[in-house]
Write a protein that holds these residues in place. Structure first.
Motif, mmCIF file in Angstrom:
data_model
loop_
_atom_site.group_PDB
_atom_site.id
_atom_site.type_symbol
_atom_site.label_atom_id
_atom_site.label_comp_id
_atom_site.label_asym_id
_atom_site.label_seq_id
_atom_site.Cartn_x
_atom_site.Cartn_y
_atom_site.Cartn_z
ATOM 1 N N LEU A 232 -22.204 11.787 20.331
ATOM 2 C CA LEU A 232 -22.571 10.621 19.512
ATOM 3 C C LEU A 232 -22.087 10.759 18.071
ATOM 4 O O LEU A 232 -21.931 9.771 17.374
ATOM 5 N N LYS A 233 -21.828 11.997 17.640
ATOM 6 C CA LYS A 233 -21.376 12.236 16.259
ATOM 7 C C LYS A 233 -19.866 12.091 16.210
ATOM 8 O O LYS A 233 -19.133 12.982 16.613
ATOM 9 N N MET A 234 -19.417 10.964 15.705
ATOM 10 C CA MET A 234 -17.987 10.693 15.655
ATOM 11 C C MET A 234 -17.488 10.578 14.213
ATOM 12 O O MET A 234 -16.298 10.708 13.958
ATOM 13 N N GLY A 235 -18.372 10.326 13.280
ATOM 14 C CA GLY A 235 -17.957 10.001 11.918
ATOM 15 C C GLY A 235 -17.723 11.181 11.004
ATOM 16 O O GLY A 235 -17.261 11.024 9.879
ATOM 17 N N SER A 236 -18.023 12.405 11.454
ATOM 18 C CA SER A 236 -17.877 13.559 10.548
ATOM 19 C C SER A 236 -16.583 14.304 10.758
ATOM 20 O O SER A 236 -15.868 14.121 11.679
ATOM 21 N N GLY B 206 -24.131 0.614 21.041
ATOM 22 C CA GLY B 206 -23.250 1.682 20.580
ATOM 23 C C GLY B 206 -23.444 3.041 21.224
ATOM 24 O O GLY B 206 -22.516 3.596 21.816
ATOM 25 N N ARG B 207 -24.647 3.607 21.123
ATOM 26 C CA ARG B 207 -24.865 4.954 21.683
ATOM 27 C C ARG B 207 -24.666 4.968 23.188
ATOM 28 O O ARG B 207 -24.049 5.874 23.737
ATOM 29 N N HIS B 208 -25.206 3.952 23.836
ATOM 30 C CA HIS B 208 -25.078 3.848 25.289
ATOM 31 C C HIS B 208 -23.610 3.798 25.688
ATOM 32 O O HIS B 208 -23.151 4.529 26.562
ATOM 33 N N SER B 209 -22.858 2.943 25.028
ATOM 34 C CA SER B 209 -21.444 2.769 25.348
ATOM 35 C C SER B 209 -20.653 4.052 25.112
ATOM 36 O O SER B 209 -19.801 4.435 25.916
#
Length: 186
Positions: free
Chosen positions: A182-186, A38-41
């Motif tokens: 990396l912060k996509m959910g907020s 996930g983070r890498h992608s």
């Protein structure tokens, strides 16, 4: 992730079918890359998108994800390979070729948990030896980026440090901004 000891040459390796994830040919060994997580992608995709948004339409440069680059005695697959436009080896029909037999101008590697840092850094140093102008080594766990420039000591950047980019690319980005992707959910 283990290397396969073989007696194949680089030319023989390049004739083998591609694997998923990709394998690299380093020092006579076939070494599989880990499957991106996930983070890498996310970092890989965002880095390509940001660079290409700034450079593709003006034909300045292009960032390729997972592009096989074969030169010297290695065939490697940087997480992101950035080529300035005039170094992209277009076909006679102005299409992207399948084979890139040269190092990228800027190589970016993102450390995955299964990878050995020295192997990844070794690929960046190899690229610099053969003509790359810039290398980034991202460590998502450490939130740091080790920057490599030809004929210079590596520099560890963190936090609000601005990252060097190729002179042709007008991009001002900090380490915090890169890892903020990396912060996509907020």
């Amino acid at each position: 992730m283990s290397a396969t000891t073989t007696s194949v040459t680089l030319e023989e390796f390049l004739k083998l079918p591609e694997t998923k994830p990709a394998s690299e040919y380093i020092n006579g060994e076939i070494i599989p890359k880990p499957m991106p997580k996930g983070r890498h992608s996310r970092l890989q995709g965002k880095l390509c998108a940001v660079v290409n948004e700034l450079t593709e339409n003006q034909k300045i440069a292009y960032a390729f994800p997972e592009l096989r680059c074969s030169f010297g005695e290695r065939s490697i697959v940087p997480d992101v390979a950035v080529f300035v436009w005039e170094r992209i080896p277009f076909t006679v029909d102005n299409e992207i070729p399948d084979n890139f037999d040269l190092p990228p101008d800027w190589t970016i590697e993102i450390l995955s948990p299964e990878q050995k840092p020295n192997k990844v850094i070794g690929n960046i140093l190899y690229c610099l030896k053969y003509g790359s102008r810039l290398g980034w080594f991202l460590d998502p766990d450490d939130l740091s980026i080790l920057v490599f420039l030809p004929e210079q000591q590596p520099v560890l950047l963190q936090g609000d440090d601005f990252l060097p980019v190729l002179s042709e690319i007008e991009l001002a980005v900090t380490v915090n901004q890169v890892f903020g992707w990396l912060k996509m959910g907020s």
